[in-house]
Design a protein around this motif. Structure first.
Motif, PDB file in Angstrom:
ATOM      1  N   GLU A   1     -14.350 -15.897   9.626  1.00  0.00           N
ATOM      2  CA  GLU A   1     -14.449 -14.443   9.369  1.00  0.00           C
ATOM      3  C   GLU A   1     -13.112 -13.592   9.671  1.00  0.00           C
ATOM      4  O   GLU A   1     -12.367 -14.128  10.496  1.00  0.00           O
ATOM      5  N   GLY A   2     -13.068 -12.585   8.737  1.00  0.00           N
ATOM      6  CA  GLY A   2     -11.752 -11.794   8.748  1.00  0.00           C
ATOM      7  C   GLY A   2     -12.180 -10.477   9.818  1.00  0.00           C
ATOM      8  O   GLY A   2     -13.010 -10.404  10.306  1.00  0.00           O
ATOM      9  N   LEU A   3     -11.186  -9.730   9.699  1.00  0.00           N
ATOM     10  CA  LEU A   3     -11.338  -8.427  10.600  1.00  0.00           C
ATOM     11  C   LEU A   3     -12.283  -7.456   9.984  1.00  0.00           C
ATOM     12  O   LEU A   3     -12.840  -6.782  10.535  1.00  0.00           O
ATOM     13  N   ASP A   4     -12.714  -7.895   8.613  1.00  0.00           N
ATOM     14  CA  ASP A   4     -13.776  -6.937   7.942  1.00  0.00           C
ATOM     15  C   ASP A   4     -13.442  -5.460   8.009  1.00  0.00           C
ATOM     16  O   ASP A   4     -14.122  -4.511   8.032  1.00  0.00           O
ATOM     17  N   LEU A   5     -11.992  -5.367   7.625  1.00  0.00           N
ATOM     18  CA  LEU A   5     -11.541  -4.036   7.530  1.00  0.00           C
ATOM     19  C   LEU A   5     -11.444  -3.421   5.971  1.00  0.00           C
ATOM     20  O   LEU A   5     -11.067  -2.284   5.694  1.00  0.00           O
ATOM     21  N   LEU A   6     -11.313  -4.434   5.053  1.00  0.00           N
ATOM     22  CA  LEU A   6     -11.307  -4.006   3.762  1.00  0.00           C
ATOM     23  C   LEU A   6     -12.386  -4.866   3.161  1.00  0.00           C
ATOM     24  O   LEU A   6     -12.525  -5.844   3.406  1.00  0.00           O
ATOM     25  N   ALA A   7     -12.920  -4.234   1.956  1.00  0.00           N
ATOM     26  CA  ALA A   7     -14.010  -4.933   1.435  1.00  0.00           C
ATOM     27  C   ALA A   7     -13.416  -5.856   0.373  1.00  0.00           C
ATOM     28  O   ALA A   7     -13.510  -5.726  -0.865  1.00  0.00           O
ATOM     29  N   MET A   8     -13.204  -7.160   0.869  1.00  0.00           N
ATOM     30  CA  MET A   8     -12.530  -8.167   0.015  1.00  0.00           C
ATOM     31  C   MET A   8     -12.672  -9.611   0.790  1.00  0.00           C
ATOM     32  O   MET A   8     -12.956  -9.713   1.855  1.00  0.00           O
ATOM     33  N   ARG A   9     -12.529 -10.598   0.018  1.00  0.00           N
ATOM     34  CA  ARG A   9     -12.659 -11.879   0.430  1.00  0.00           C
ATOM     35  C   ARG A   9     -11.162 -12.531   0.040  1.00  0.00           C
ATOM     36  O   ARG A   9     -10.841 -12.369  -1.419  1.00  0.00           O
ATOM     37  N   THR A  10     -10.723 -13.419   0.469  1.00  0.00           N
ATOM     38  CA  THR A  10      -9.564 -14.537   0.378  1.00  0.00           C
ATOM     39  C   THR A  10      -9.800 -15.872   0.288  1.00  0.00           C
ATOM     40  O   THR A  10     -10.773 -16.356   0.994  1.00  0.00           O
ATOM     41  N   GLU A  11      -9.545 -16.605  -0.853  1.00  0.00           N
ATOM     42  CA  GLU A  11      -9.798 -18.072  -1.045  1.00  0.00           C
ATOM     43  C   GLU A  11      -8.346 -18.639  -1.156  1.00  0.00           C
ATOM     44  O   GLU A  11      -7.553 -18.136  -1.763  1.00  0.00           O
ATOM     45  N   LEU A  12      -8.136 -19.457  -0.177  1.00  0.00           N
ATOM     46  CA  LEU A  12      -6.563 -20.060  -0.242  1.00  0.00           C
ATOM     47  C   LEU A  12      -6.714 -21.176  -1.416  1.00  0.00           C
ATOM     48  O   LEU A  12      -7.529 -21.974  -1.672  1.00  0.00           O
ATOM     49  N   THR A  13      -5.400 -21.296  -1.964  1.00  0.00           N
ATOM     50  CA  THR A  13      -5.492 -22.168  -3.195  1.00  0.00           C
ATOM     51  C   THR A  13      -4.186 -23.225  -2.920  1.00  0.00           C
ATOM     52  O   THR A  13      -3.595 -22.930  -1.936  1.00  0.00           O
ATOM     53  N   GLN A  14      -4.536 -24.061  -3.801  1.00  0.00           N
ATOM     54  CA  GLN A  14      -3.315 -25.230  -3.544  1.00  0.00           C
ATOM     55  C   GLN A  14      -2.103 -24.919  -4.452  1.00  0.00           C
ATOM     56  O   GLN A  14      -1.260 -25.560  -4.123  1.00  0.00           O
ATOM     57  N   GLN A  15      -1.935 -23.846  -5.334  1.00  0.00           N
ATOM     58  CA  GLN A  15      -0.956 -23.489  -6.082  1.00  0.00           C
ATOM     59  C   GLN A  15      -0.234 -22.345  -5.176  1.00  0.00           C
ATOM     60  O   GLN A  15      -1.003 -21.246  -5.126  1.00  0.00           O
ATOM     61  N   LYS A  16       0.877 -22.504  -4.984  1.00  0.00           N
ATOM     62  CA  LYS A  16       1.788 -21.351  -4.246  1.00  0.00           C
ATOM     63  C   LYS A  16       2.275 -20.292  -5.435  1.00  0.00           C
ATOM     64  O   LYS A  16       2.918 -20.743  -6.456  1.00  0.00           O
TER      65      LYS A  16
END
Length: 489
Positions: A359-374
């Motif tokens: 869980e993030g800080l829930d201060l922005l309405a978004m989610r992040t998915e970490l990817t294998q490509q930089k």
């Protein structure tokens, strides 16, 4: 290629008795001095371990110190200047970057076995630079006296012995024990390694040089090596740090900016322009320190977003941030810090370790998915949070994609696309853009957004140039001494 006119060698390696002895700055200064004499020179660091990095002209990633040295040499940074970059993700593991691209995540033991392959990449880059430039100035890493790392060494004497280049040894007198550092380092080297050291450089001296002279005489008599130069301690330099967060704070201005020192903080050079501004009081807050009142809190980049987010929660920062926002303060998240601002950070592929979600800080309405490509990009665009047409330049280095309705209110317009996010009340801004404060127009716009308007912007590139000229002037005695060195392999 013939040897460099005026110097008895075409490649010179700068090693140090310790980390932070001043190797990076000495290489940068010598690069600028050679350029002044019309010499085409390139910096080179075989292996670097740092979380401050830069995006190169060929779309790769190198240590930030080598990008600064390239600026000193008045050339574009290239991945050949730092062929192996290690970005620590834990106390025992690191992301291994070869020729600017991620090769693998390795623990210390696996990387030690990999060094034979790494040396091949190092030599490939070095020989390309030798073909293109009149001179190559090489920076070592840490100290050549680290006995446990001598086997398969590619960073210090292992490289110098392989390419057969002379070495100068730099020691920092400001931290004390300079003579013990130099003599002790020599004692840890082999006979052939000692022979290739052409002299010593004593760095960061302040005081009466006549009081130092008896020590210099003793050192030269004891070792048979000359002291090539004693370089002064220079105050007020604005040069990119290789890795360590500056120990000095800029407590002087009326506008208070607070940055948490995350365990895996990356690219803290993002804050150099703020540190340089006379109206800004920039404070880095470490573990267990009380969080002072602030006008602006900035969550920095991170090499391990989930672990650093967990640390942030353990330190009580979420409550402090919400209190800060209730009192009208502003908040910026950069790269990993931006990812933390959302509802979750998802890592289905185990990019940062065990697959999972946090869980993030829930201060922005978004989610992040970490990817294998930089993602590695040099970018430019405009600020989206003001009506004025303020330009911004910077770079992106991240493994992750963020999405959600908060992205409909971007922070910037980059190369024709929306980038980053802002909260509906405009108190929070997040972006993947490193270096957002470096452009004077964006610097002024961001501070005005945060509550400090009507101030002159800092031109960080101009400050760097002025600092490079200062260190080059101070290093002239070393340059003159190198012209007289009689080196024989």
């Amino acid at each position: 290629m013939s040897r460099l006119p005026g110097l008895p060698f075409h490649t010179l390696m700068v090693q140090g008795t310790t980390s932070d002895a001043g190797k990076s700055t000495v290489v940068a200064a010598l690069c600028r001095l050679l350029v002044r004499h019309g010499v085409k020179v390139a910096p080179f660091k075989p292996q670097n371990m740092a979380l401050n990095s830069a995006v190169t002209s060929d779309g790769g990633e190198i240590g930030r110190a080598q990008a600064l040295q390239a600026q000193a040499a008045r050339i574009a940074p290239h991945t050949d200047m730092n062929p192996v970059l290690l970005k620590p993700s834990s106390d025992t593991g690191a992301q291994v970057i070869v020729h600017g691209k991620v090769r693998a995540d390795m623990n210390a033991r696996d990387y030690h076995r990999y060094k034979t392959s790494a040396m091949a990449a190092v030599l490939e880059s070095y020989h390309r630079l030798r073909e293109q430039y009149d001179a190559v100035l090489v920076e070592g890493a840490g100290s050549p006296a680290e006995i446990n790392l001598r086997a398969r060494d590619i960073a210090n004497m292992g490289f110098a012995e392989t390419v057969d280049c002379p070495v100068i040894l730099v020691a920092d007198i400001d931290r004390g024990g300079v003579f013990a550092h130099l003599v002790g380092t020599l004692d840890c080297l082999s006979d052939s390694e000692r022979k290739r050291i052409v002299g010593f450089v004593i760095n960061r001296f302040r005081g009466d040089i006549s009081l130092l002279q008896p020590g210099l005489d003793w050192l030269e008599e004891r070792t048979g090596k000359p002291v090539l130069a004693v370089l002064p301690y220079l105050h007020g330099l604005h040069l990119d740090a290789e890795d360590a967060v500056a120990s000095t704070q800029s407590v002087r201005g009326k506008f208070r900016v607070v940055v948490p020192v995350l365990p895996r903080i990356s690219n803290h050079t993002d804050f150099d322009a703020l540190r340089a501004h006379p109206d800004v009081d920039l404070q880095f807050i470490g573990p267990g320190q009380p969080i002072p009142p602030a006008d602006l809190i900035i969550l920095p980049g991170s090499k391990n977003t989930r672990n650093d987010l967990a640390w942030l929660k353990q330190q009580g920062w979420p409550d402090a941030i919400r209190k800060h926002l209730r009192y009208g303060g502003k908040l910026i998240g950069i790269c990993g810090g931006f990812q933390m601002l959302g509802r979750s950070v998802d890592d289905p592929h185990g990019v940062e370790g065990t697959p999972g979600s946090m869980e993030g800080l829930d201060l922005l309405a978004m989610r992040t998915e970490l990817t294998q490509q930089k993602q590695l990009l040099q970018v430019s665009g405009r600020c989206a949070f003001i009506d004025e047409d303020a330009s911004v330049t910077g770079y992106e280095i991240h493994m992750g994609v963020s999405a959600g309705e908060a992205m409909q209110r971007p922070a910037f317009h980059i190369d024709g696309r929306p980038e980053g996010a802002r909260s509906a009340d405009d108190q929070i801004l997040g972006s993947y853009l490193h270096g957002m404060f470096d452009t004077p127009q964006a610097f002024a716009a961001l501070l005005a957004w945060a509550g400090l308007g009507g101030v002159d912007a800092v031109d960080l590139d101009q400050l760097r140039e002025q600092s490079l000229e200062r260190v080059a002037d101070a290093t002239q005695p070393l340059f003159d001494a190198l012209l007289k060195v009689n080196y024989r392999a």
